[in-house]
Design a protein around this motif. Structure first.
Motif, mmCIF file in Angstrom:
data_model
loop_
_atom_site.group_PDB
_atom_site.id
_atom_site.type_symbol
_atom_site.label_atom_id
_atom_site.label_comp_id
_atom_site.label_asym_id
_atom_site.label_seq_id
_atom_site.Cartn_x
_atom_site.Cartn_y
_atom_site.Cartn_z
ATOM 1 N N ASN A 249 0.843 -1.188 0.000
ATOM 2 C CA ASN A 249 0.000 0.000 0.000
ATOM 3 C C ASN A 249 0.888 1.251 0.000
ATOM 4 O OD1 ASN A 249 -1.793 2.079 0.440
ATOM 5 N ND2 ASN A 249 -2.752 1.181 2.247
ATOM 6 N N PHE A 250 1.381 1.601 -1.185
ATOM 7 C CA PHE A 250 2.297 2.736 -1.299
ATOM 8 C C PHE A 250 1.580 4.079 -1.157
ATOM 9 C CE2 PHE A 250 4.502 -0.672 -3.571
ATOM 10 C CZ PHE A 250 5.774 -0.572 -3.035
ATOM 11 N N ASN A 251 0.289 4.130 -1.472
ATOM 12 C CA ASN A 251 -0.420 5.408 -1.391
ATOM 13 C C ASN A 251 -0.578 5.853 0.062
ATOM 14 O OD1 ASN A 251 -1.680 7.414 -3.183
ATOM 15 N ND2 ASN A 251 -3.538 6.988 -2.006
ATOM 16 N N SER A 252 -1.004 4.943 0.935
ATOM 17 C CA SER A 252 -1.110 5.287 2.353
ATOM 18 C C SER A 252 0.268 5.550 2.946
ATOM 19 C CB SER A 252 -1.801 4.161 3.129
ATOM 20 O OG SER A 252 -3.166 4.071 2.802
ATOM 21 N N LEU A 253 1.262 4.776 2.518
ATOM 22 C CA LEU A 253 2.628 4.991 2.991
ATOM 23 C C LEU A 253 3.076 6.414 2.694
ATOM 24 C CD1 LEU A 253 5.499 4.216 3.911
ATOM 25 C CD2 LEU A 253 5.871 3.232 1.624
ATOM 26 N N MET A 254 2.859 6.872 1.466
ATOM 27 C CA MET A 254 3.297 8.212 1.099
ATOM 28 C C MET A 254 2.479 9.276 1.823
ATOM 29 S SD MET A 254 5.596 9.729 -0.520
ATOM 30 C CE MET A 254 6.080 11.270 -1.284
ATOM 31 N N ALA A 255 1.188 9.026 2.014
ATOM 32 C CA ALA A 255 0.346 9.993 2.730
ATOM 33 C C ALA A 255 0.845 10.177 4.160
ATOM 34 C CB ALA A 255 -1.108 9.532 2.727
ATOM 35 N N ILE A 256 1.250 9.084 4.793
ATOM 36 C CA ILE A 256 1.774 9.169 6.161
ATOM 37 C C ILE A 256 3.090 9.944 6.175
ATOM 38 C CG2 ILE A 256 2.711 7.818 8.082
ATOM 39 C CD1 ILE A 256 0.679 5.612 7.325
ATOM 40 N N ILE A 257 3.955 9.670 5.195
ATOM 41 C CA ILE A 257 5.228 10.384 5.107
ATOM 42 C C ILE A 257 5.001 11.872 4.899
ATOM 43 C CG2 ILE A 257 7.286 10.700 3.666
ATOM 44 C CD1 ILE A 257 7.306 7.675 3.237
ATOM 45 N N VAL A 258 4.061 12.222 4.027
ATOM 46 C CA VAL A 258 3.747 13.632 3.787
ATOM 47 C C VAL A 258 3.227 14.284 5.063
ATOM 48 C CG1 VAL A 258 2.149 15.192 2.588
ATOM 49 C CG2 VAL A 258 3.329 13.408 1.312
ATOM 50 N N GLY A 259 2.332 13.586 5.765
ATOM 51 C CA GLY A 259 1.789 14.134 7.005
ATOM 52 C C GLY A 259 2.860 14.371 8.055
ATOM 53 N N MET A 260 3.815 13.443 8.150
ATOM 54 C CA MET A 260 4.861 13.562 9.162
ATOM 55 C C MET A 260 5.968 14.527 8.747
ATOM 56 S SD MET A 260 5.055 9.583 10.461
ATOM 57 C CE MET A 260 5.931 9.944 11.976
ATOM 58 N N ASN A 261 5.935 14.970 7.487
ATOM 59 C CA ASN A 261 6.899 15.950 7.002
ATOM 60 C C ASN A 261 6.380 17.380 7.093
ATOM 61 O OD1 ASN A 261 9.591 15.418 5.992
ATOM 62 N ND2 ASN A 261 8.635 13.856 4.709
ATOM 63 N N MET A 262 5.135 17.555 7.509
ATOM 64 C CA MET A 262 4.579 18.897 7.588
ATOM 65 C C MET A 262 5.305 19.702 8.659
ATOM 66 S SD MET A 262 0.521 18.189 6.931
ATOM 67 C CE MET A 262 -0.024 17.550 5.346
ATOM 68 N N ASN A 263 5.357 20.995 8.459
ATOM 69 C CA ASN A 263 6.163 21.879 9.314
ATOM 70 C C ASN A 263 5.867 21.703 10.793
ATOM 71 O OD1 ASN A 263 7.516 22.972 7.152
ATOM 72 N ND2 ASN A 263 6.100 24.687 6.919
ATOM 73 N N CYS A 264 4.578 21.601 11.123
ATOM 74 C CA CYS A 264 4.196 21.527 12.525
ATOM 75 C C CYS A 264 4.726 20.257 13.187
ATOM 76 C CB CYS A 264 2.670 21.583 12.665
ATOM 77 S SG CYS A 264 1.841 20.304 11.716
ATOM 78 N N ILE A 265 4.988 19.210 12.394
ATOM 79 C CA ILE A 265 5.503 17.958 12.945
ATOM 80 C C ILE A 265 7.027 17.973 12.971
ATOM 81 C CG2 ILE A 265 5.446 15.445 12.770
ATOM 82 C CD1 ILE A 265 2.731 16.815 13.295
ATOM 83 N N SER A 266 7.637 18.394 11.883
ATOM 84 C CA SER A 266 9.094 18.377 11.812
ATOM 85 C C SER A 266 9.731 19.308 12.840
ATOM 86 C CB SER A 266 9.558 18.770 10.403
ATOM 87 O OG SER A 266 9.089 20.066 10.057
ATOM 88 N N LYS A 267 8.964 20.301 13.312
ATOM 89 C CA LYS A 267 9.484 21.242 14.314
ATOM 90 C C LYS A 267 9.464 20.669 15.732
ATOM 91 C CE LYS A 267 8.303 25.457 11.771
ATOM 92 N NZ LYS A 267 7.429 26.668 11.738
ATOM 93 N N LEU A 268 8.804 19.531 15.909
ATOM 94 C CA LEU A 268 8.733 18.923 17.235
ATOM 95 C C LEU A 268 10.005 18.114 17.491
ATOM 96 C CD1 LEU A 268 5.016 17.668 17.096
ATOM 97 C CD2 LEU A 268 5.869 19.726 18.232
ATOM 98 N N LYS A 269 11.116 18.809 17.648
ATOM 99 C CA LYS A 269 12.432 18.164 17.729
ATOM 100 C C LYS A 269 12.505 17.129 18.852
ATOM 101 C CE LYS A 269 14.036 20.762 14.414
ATOM 102 N NZ LYS A 269 14.286 20.185 13.071
ATOM 103 N N LYS A 270 11.947 17.444 20.010
ATOM 104 C CA LYS A 270 12.060 16.531 21.144
ATOM 105 C C LYS A 270 11.249 15.252 20.938
ATOM 106 C CE LYS A 270 12.959 20.160 24.555
ATOM 107 N NZ LYS A 270 12.512 20.804 25.816
#
Length: 423
Positions: A249-270
């Protein structure tokens, strides 16, 4: 497309349908001819060719009518099976009834075949209408009860399901269900933004599902106030992404990656501890856009050749990239050559990825359905661009900014954006 032809006039290609050529040619032409004329116009012209008489010899006319009826029924069987959406046009259904009437007095076997094809078409159309009605009801419910993502009534994802395997399986159910409703003609119709059939299509709804899943992932990670809870959610989605990869299921895989790459997530360094970061980077590298998504395309090819039968294998492609590939094929060269002939090589190139998608679409999902999880995935409120939570408003952003497209590739997304679809 036919006998290794490189080009031909539109009239010659239509006339070739009179002989009911090999099945691949029939499918290819039914799919791509809509770039030049509407399905109803094609049907009218083919019917005229198959059923015309006028030789002056009654016996010859009867033979031609008999042969023409058989070929026309073969073509209509293929048409109704592969492109049921075309028959949402009442003129098409009216022509189908006229053909049945003509065939009734010519050949009883052809009459049986076209009646069976019509019955299958009616059932398929009923399924499509039921889906559209259910989708409309769902949208209505969400509009009337716009619960806030930060509502106290909202329960976190882990309180509803903490098993990444089951969660990935439910994502796969949604993906396969939505893939199965996309007609091949929707790809070619989407080349023309002005085409009203592009709006509200199953194709567009599928892209919106990708966007929703990405936003849902980001929303769920942002909601917990404590670091340890956010860490658990991040770890959960990384595990879900891995399970999606294992399933195909590559479509859901990529959707999850995109979601976790959003600014609000990537800024949560800790929140991003060493283990989470390493495991996520491994998945991210697989879907990296370098060399035109080389790693992903290799994995997709390998996955496509691992099962014994089409229905056993689950291959769900990164759908937005598939659309981009087809769109670039359309944009890269002219549909008509300088002499006015149809460029058959281009049409065949467009048909190949669509035909492959149709094979993947046949997969049967073997997993048990969990209605609670499915309901959560489809209806749970997510943070949107209009959400007042300013510190989280960056959750919604164009995915193409995450995919780091080149200027040339970026141009190919203009069409999707014009349809109101983010990639």
């Amino acid at each position: 497309m036919a006998n290794n032809l490189v080009s031909a006039s539109l009239e010659a290609l239509i006339q070739h349908m009179d002989y009911y050529p090999d099945k691949p040619y029939a499918f290819n032409f039914l799919l791509t001819s809509r770039l030049f004329l509407q399905p109803y116009d094609l049907m009218t012209r083919v019917c005229h060719l198959c059923l015309e008489q006028g030789s002056g010899n009654e016996l010859l006319d009867q033979i031609r009518l008999y042969e023409g009826a058989k070929k026309l029924v073969q073509l209509m069987t293929e048409w109704t099976e592969a492109f049921p959406h075309d028959f949402s046009d009442e003129r098409m259904m009216s022509s189908l009834r006229d053909i049945t009437h003509h065939v009734a007095g010519v050949d009883e076997y052809s009459l049986r075949d076209i009646q069976q094809a019509t019955d299958r078409l009616v059932k398929r159309k009923s399924t499509l209408i039921q889906y559209e009605e259910e989708f409309a009801v769902l949208n209505s419910i969400l509009a009337e009860h716009p619960a806030s993502p930060e509502s106290e009534e909202r329960s976190g994802i882990l309180s509803m399901c903490d098993d990444p395997i089951i969660f990935a399986q439910q994502l796969t159910h949604i993906e396969i269900d939505r893939m199965s409703l996309i007609g091949p003609e929707e790809f070619t119709q989407s080349f023309t933004v002005k085409n009203p059939q592009c709006q509200g299509s199953n194709l567009e709804a599928y892209v919106r599902w990708f966007n929703r899943l990405s936003s849902l992932v980001a929303t769920e990670i942002c909601m917990p106030t404590k670091k340890k809870h956010r860490d658990r959610v991040v770890k959960f989605f990384i595990n879900v992404a891995q399970q999606c990869l294992d399933i195909g299921n590559f479509n859901s895989l990529m959707a999850i990656i995109v979601g976790m790459n959003m600014n609000c997530i990537s800024k949560l360094k800790k929140t991003w501890n060493k283990d989470n970061t390493h495991r996520f980077k491994t998945l991210e590298n697989l879907m990296d856009q370098s060399y035109n998504f080389k790693n992903y395309r290799t994995a997709l090819h390998e996955m496509s050749n691992t099962a014994d039968s089409t229905q056993e294998k689950i291959v769900i492609p990164f759908f937005c990239l598939l659309m981009k590939d087809i769109f670039i094929l359309d944009e890269s060269c002219a549909s008509r050559l300088p002499n006015g002939h149809i460029n058959l090589e281009k049409l065949e190139d467009i048909t190949k990825p669509i035909s492959q998608f149709l094979l993947w679409r046949q997969a049967i999902c073997p997993f048990h359905k969990d209605e609670t999880i499915l309901q959560f995935l489809i209806t749970m409120p997510i943070i949107t661009e209009d959400d007042p939570l300013s510190h989280q408003s960056s959750i919604i952003q164009d995915a193409h900014s995450i995919l780091f497209c080149s200027a040339t590739e970026e141009d190919s997304f203009i069409h999707l954006n014009a349809l109101g679809m983010r990639l």
